[in-house]
Design a protein around this motif. Structure first.
Motif, PDB file in Angstrom:
ATOM      1  N   SER A 118       0.864  -1.188   0.000  1.00 13.16           N
ATOM      2  CA  SER A 118       0.000   0.000   0.000  1.00 13.16           C
ATOM      3  C   SER A 118       0.892   1.227   0.000  1.00 13.16           C
ATOM      4  O   SER A 118       2.114   1.134   0.118  1.00 13.16           O
ATOM      5  N   ASP A 119       0.265   2.374  -0.126  1.00 14.89           N
ATOM      6  CA  ASP A 119       0.993   3.642  -0.126  1.00 14.89           C
ATOM      7  C   ASP A 119       0.042   4.720   0.382  1.00 14.89           C
ATOM      8  O   ASP A 119      -1.166   4.637   0.166  1.00 14.89           O
ATOM      9  N   GLY A 136       2.894   2.457 -11.005  1.00 19.63           N
ATOM     10  CA  GLY A 136       4.020   3.307 -11.389  1.00 19.63           C
ATOM     11  C   GLY A 136       5.187   3.256 -10.428  1.00 19.63           C
ATOM     12  O   GLY A 136       6.319   3.571 -10.812  1.00 19.63           O
ATOM     13  N   ILE A 137       4.941   2.873  -9.170  1.00 20.49           N
ATOM     14  CA  ILE A 137       6.025   2.849  -8.186  1.00 20.49           C
ATOM     15  C   ILE A 137       6.442   1.439  -7.787  1.00 20.49           C
ATOM     16  O   ILE A 137       7.452   1.267  -7.105  1.00 20.49           O
ATOM     17  N   LYS A 154       8.980  -1.296 -18.570  1.00 20.72           N
ATOM     18  CA  LYS A 154       9.288  -0.532 -17.364  1.00 20.72           C
ATOM     19  C   LYS A 154       8.153  -0.510 -16.342  1.00 20.72           C
ATOM     20  O   LYS A 154       8.387  -0.565 -15.139  1.00 20.72           O
ATOM     21  N   THR A 155       6.898  -0.398 -16.822  1.00 26.54           N
ATOM     22  CA  THR A 155       5.781  -0.179 -15.904  1.00 26.54           C
ATOM     23  C   THR A 155       4.652  -1.147 -16.203  1.00 26.54           C
ATOM     24  O   THR A 155       4.269  -1.310 -17.366  1.00 26.54           O
ATOM     25  N   GLU A 195       7.621  -8.020 -12.116  1.00 23.66           N
ATOM     26  CA  GLU A 195       7.134  -7.284 -10.957  1.00 23.66           C
ATOM     27  C   GLU A 195       5.801  -6.673 -11.350  1.00 23.66           C
ATOM     28  O   GLU A 195       5.653  -6.116 -12.438  1.00 23.66           O
ATOM     29  N   THR A 196       4.824  -6.751 -10.453  1.00 23.70           N
ATOM     30  CA  THR A 196       3.539  -6.123 -10.751  1.00 23.70           C
ATOM     31  C   THR A 196       2.735  -5.919  -9.478  1.00 23.70           C
ATOM     32  O   THR A 196       3.108  -6.377  -8.399  1.00 23.70           O
ATOM     33  N   LEU A 197       1.629  -5.210  -9.655  1.00 23.60           N
ATOM     34  CA  LEU A 197       0.670  -4.996  -8.578  1.00 23.60           C
ATOM     35  C   LEU A 197      -0.386  -6.085  -8.638  1.00 23.60           C
ATOM     36  O   LEU A 197      -1.015  -6.298  -9.677  1.00 23.60           O
ATOM     37  N   GLY A 198      -0.592  -6.775  -7.542  1.00 24.61           N
ATOM     38  CA  GLY A 198      -1.661  -7.764  -7.447  1.00 24.61           C
ATOM     39  C   GLY A 198      -2.899  -7.116  -6.861  1.00 24.61           C
ATOM     40  O   GLY A 198      -2.901  -6.734  -5.684  1.00 24.61           O
TER      41      GLY A 198
END
Length: 806
Positions: A25-26, A42-43, A130-131, A158-161
């Protein structure tokens, strides 16, 4: 063991490690959940330097600290580990393979993925994505510097789940494919797995038996799926049978779905199969007494869903309605409130049931206090404080969230809701406005998720809460919206089963008689096929009445055309067959019915949410060449259990359950479609930007009384109904999970013509075949134009930018 690249140059052999999923999270905030998820994507990718392992051994640990595993997925050109996450996660995965080159060469290649990806050759970083994005898939051109002999290919993802998540990549070699072979880093260690793969790939399924090219190794098993949906009986779902040493296995009766599992050193390989002849309609001898329907819901303690402790409230509603409350029910309520408190995806499905439960049945003071605590702390909309992975914007979810805020704002009018800082009275009023906008929209323009086999009963449950418990104005509007929903579905009934194009669908598109939407038909017409759906319990305690003309609409024959959202749907129905499709493009001179609006002035209004949903869940502005999602575009039917359709799949195999569009549901690229009564034309043109280069036809060979393949046509007869399918390219048999059901067309441009007929219209089947063979049909690939006696259809490419979600 060396292997070749696939026919399109894809590498299909890998070791992999992971995926490794960790909470993520952020503190960054956005009033738009998709913008927040774009920010997270993006991050999330670090692209940090990595010490590449010198020696990769199957079963040993990778740099992720997890074991290297042998990848097997029958027919897949992707290395795929896609999954579903109810809460946000950071995902990492590694993969490795070996390319053996006959000589030194710089080879052009494509890297395909929705993830952030780094790819190394022989220790040298050769390219990256990259993203990560949600959709569409990215294509990165690479040059692979191959040396003569073996070259280690190392890949990091790498990715967001969050919710349905694509954790996959593919590498496609574009030149010198005949001079390159594929092996694996640990050839000796992978030998048993490679042998298991060879045996699984040899399987043939026919006549209640499965046959392999050689005897199955020791400890091999068939694992039958009982389709048990009770969370507390989930360990009983699969029944394992030892089949060691057998090359031919007589399958147990009563199990449509099963896996064959072969253990090998450092791994277990399995392949899924399904006996389509067992996917038949079910019937209940209930007469006009619906009690048995509700008893079947009540018999489930809690409905199983991965990564949750079960969904208990809908079965609880059934038990309380039947006077069968359980001693465990208060504990189940506490579990549900905990899930709502976690704000996991689909928490709003639970709040929908909670509203109906609290309106109908008393609870203890302790539960009242816990409900208040959970609901004052709940996140009711994207612009409220907090981070999570809930889907707010789909047609069904948005109404769920609106009505949750409406009813709990009404319940606690003077309390402050933590995440908005508003009083309950303010929450209630804001939600009332949004509900009204939602209802006006669907009543005026129709549903985005029109006739959805999955989501129609869910949306109906949300509507019934408003019908039953909201103020009079909203209640009457919700009743009108429910009537529209059910009348439209009823019109698509063919021999008591709803068969329709759909705004959103999953794999059950193959079996309309088993879709959740069919449960409503059975509820109205007891001798129609029965389907279990927990959502029906809302009808048990509702004042809502099914439209009086529902049955008349079911039986209505003829030619119809109507609009829903931005789509126009055509339907032609006779006693013997049905043909139905969306128009792509529309032929009424309009492009859209409503205007997409995500501007500043739209924020806080339902039109913004509806536009957001169009981006994420796919547009109903059907035009050739646009990106597809989960929309189902056409059906022909000769029987409720015998449907025919073609699509452009989102993957090369069925074993990618979390990929949308899927193998059979949705389309990667939207085709051109035109229907004139009993004749439908379709043109599929696959661009360079999409990796799947074939279309396929669902053709359930075993269900026909008679079939014939002649002169570029497929013909079928069922009862007194006939169908003919013409294609511009060869239709080739292919077997995956299902056998004798698929015809693949390996062409980037392909045209289909579907013609339906009957004994009443054409006389004998032979006469129908002859008339079809005499048709003057032409497909001009240069002009992308299909011409036949009934019409001409041209594929003119479009690109709808709303379909790009970063």
């Amino acid at each position: 063991m060396k292997s070749k690249l696939d026919q399109n140059g894809y590498i299909t052999k890998y070791f992999y490690s992971g995926p490794k999923a960790e909470p993520f999270s952020d503190s960054h905030s956005e009033s738009d959940q998709l913008k927040y998820e774009k920010y997270l994507r993006g991050i999330i990718a670090k692209h940090e330097p990595i010490v590449l392992p010198e020696d990769i051994k199957l079963g040993e640990k990778s740099p992720l600290g997890l074991a290297w595993k042998y990848y097997y997925s029958h027919g897949n050109v992707f290395m795929d580990a896609s999954s579903f996450f109810v809460e946000p996660r950071r995902i990492d995965m590694l993969a490795a393979t070996v390319l053996e080159a006959e000589e030194d060469m710089d080879v052009p290649a494509c890297l395909w993925s929705c993830c952030a990806v780094d790819l190394w050759v022989g220790g040298k970083l050769c390219g990256s994505i990259k993203t990560p994005v949600y959709k569409p898939i990215k294509k990165e051109k690479l040059i692979l510097p191959l040396k003569k002999g073996k070259n280690l290919i190392f890949v990091r993802l790498e990715t967001l789940g969050v919710r349905d998540t694509r954790i996959s990549f593919a590498v496609q070699i574009l030149e010198n494919c005949d001079k390159i072979s594929v092996s694996l880093p640990d050839e000796e260690g992978s030998g048993p797995c490679a042998k298991a793969e060879e045996i699984l790939n040899s399987a043939k399924l026919a006549g209640g038996e499965i046959i392999f090219s050689e005897s199955l190794p020791e400890k091999s098993s068939i694992i039958y799926d009982t389709e048990q949906i009770d969370f507390y009986k989930r360990k009983e779902r699969f029944v394992k049978t030892d089949v060691s040493g057998l090359a031919k296995v007589k399958l147990k009766d009563g199990f449509a779905s099963f896996f064959v599992e072969i253990p090998a050193e450092n791994g277990i390989l399995k392949r899924r199969f399904e006996r389509i002849e067992l996917k038949t309609a079910k019937y209940l001898a209930t007469g006009d007494d619906r009690r048995e329907i509700f008893e079947k819901i009540a018999d489930i303690a809690s409905i199983y869903r991965e990564e949750t402790d079960g969904f208990a409230l809908y079965p609880m509603l059934a038990r309380y309605f039947l006077g069968k409350a359980s001693n465990r029910d208060e504990e189940e309520l506490k579990i549900t409130l905990s899930q709502i408190g976690r704000r996991m995806d689909c928490a709003d499905f639970m709040t929908c049931a909670l509203i109906r439960f609290l309106k109908n049945y008393p609870v203890s003071e302790e539960i009242k206090a816990e409900v208040k605590k959970a609901m004052l702390n709940f996140r009711y909309w994207m612009d409220e404080n907090g981070q999570d992975g809930m889907c707010f914007w789909s047609e069904n979810h948005s109404l769920m969230f609106y009505q949750t805020a409406y009813f709990f704002g009404e319940e606690y009018p003077d309390d402050i809701f933590v995440r908005s800082g508003k009083t309950g009275r303010e929450m209630h009023e804001n939600a009332r406005k949004r509900i009204k906008e939602w209802l006006i929209d669907v009543c005026e323009t129709g549903y985005d998720e029109f006739n959805s086999g999955v989501y129609t009963p869910i949306t109906l449950a949300a509507l019934l809460n408003i019908v039953d418990y909201a103020e009079t104005e909203l209640s009457l509007m919700a009743q009108k919206a429910a009537d529209l929903m059910l009348r439209t579905a009823a019109l698509h009934c063919f021999k008591n089963v709803i068969i329709s194009p759909q705004g959103r669908i999953y794999r059950d598109v193959l079996f309309p008689h088993l879709q959740a939407l069919q449960s409503i038909v059975h509820y109205v017409v007891p001798d129609a096929p029965y389907v279990f759906s927990e959502w029906l319990i809302s009808l048990a305690t509702s004042k809502y009445k099914i439209p009086n003309d529902f049955k008349d609409l079911m039986d209505k024959k003829g030619s119809f055309s109507y609009g829903s959202s931005n789509a126009v749907i055509d339907l032609y129905k006779t006693e013997d067959y049905m043909l139905t499709s969306v128009q792509s493009p529309r032929r009424d001179g309009k492009i859209r019915t409503w205007e997409h609006d995500m501007g500043k002035s739209a924020e806080g209004r339902h039109i913004y949410t509806k536009s957001l949903n169009e981006c994420f869940h796919g547009t109903m502005q059907f035009e050739p060449g646009t990106l597809g999602y989960q929309q189902h575009l056409w059906y022909a039917a000769l029987d409720p259990e015998l449907v025919v359709f073609a699509n452009h799949p989102g993957g090369t195999c069925e074993d990618m359950p979390e990929v949308r569009p899927g193998y059979w549901y949705g389309n990667g690229i939207t085709p051109a479609l035109r229907q004139e009564k009993n004749v439908l034309g379709a043109i599929y043109a696959i661009p360079d930007s999409f990796p799947i280069k074939f279309t396929h036809l669902f053709w359930n060979e075993k269900k026909f009384d008679k079939t014939l393949q002649k002169g570029g046509w497929l013909f079928g007869k069922k009862g007194t109904g006939y169908i003919g399918i013409w294609c511009s390219s060869e239709m080739q048999d292919y077997n995956d999970v299902l056998f004798e059901c698929e015809k693949r067309v390996y062409a980037e441009k392909a045209a289909y013509l579907c013609v339906c007929g009957s004994k009443n219209e054409n006389g004998s089947f032979e006469i129908f075949v002859s008339k079809c063979l005499d048709k003057n049909i032409a497909f001009d690939q240069n002009e992308n134009r299909l011409s036949c006696e009934e019409f001409s259809l041209t594929f003119t490419e479009n690109d709808n930018k709303t379909q790009y979600v970063e």
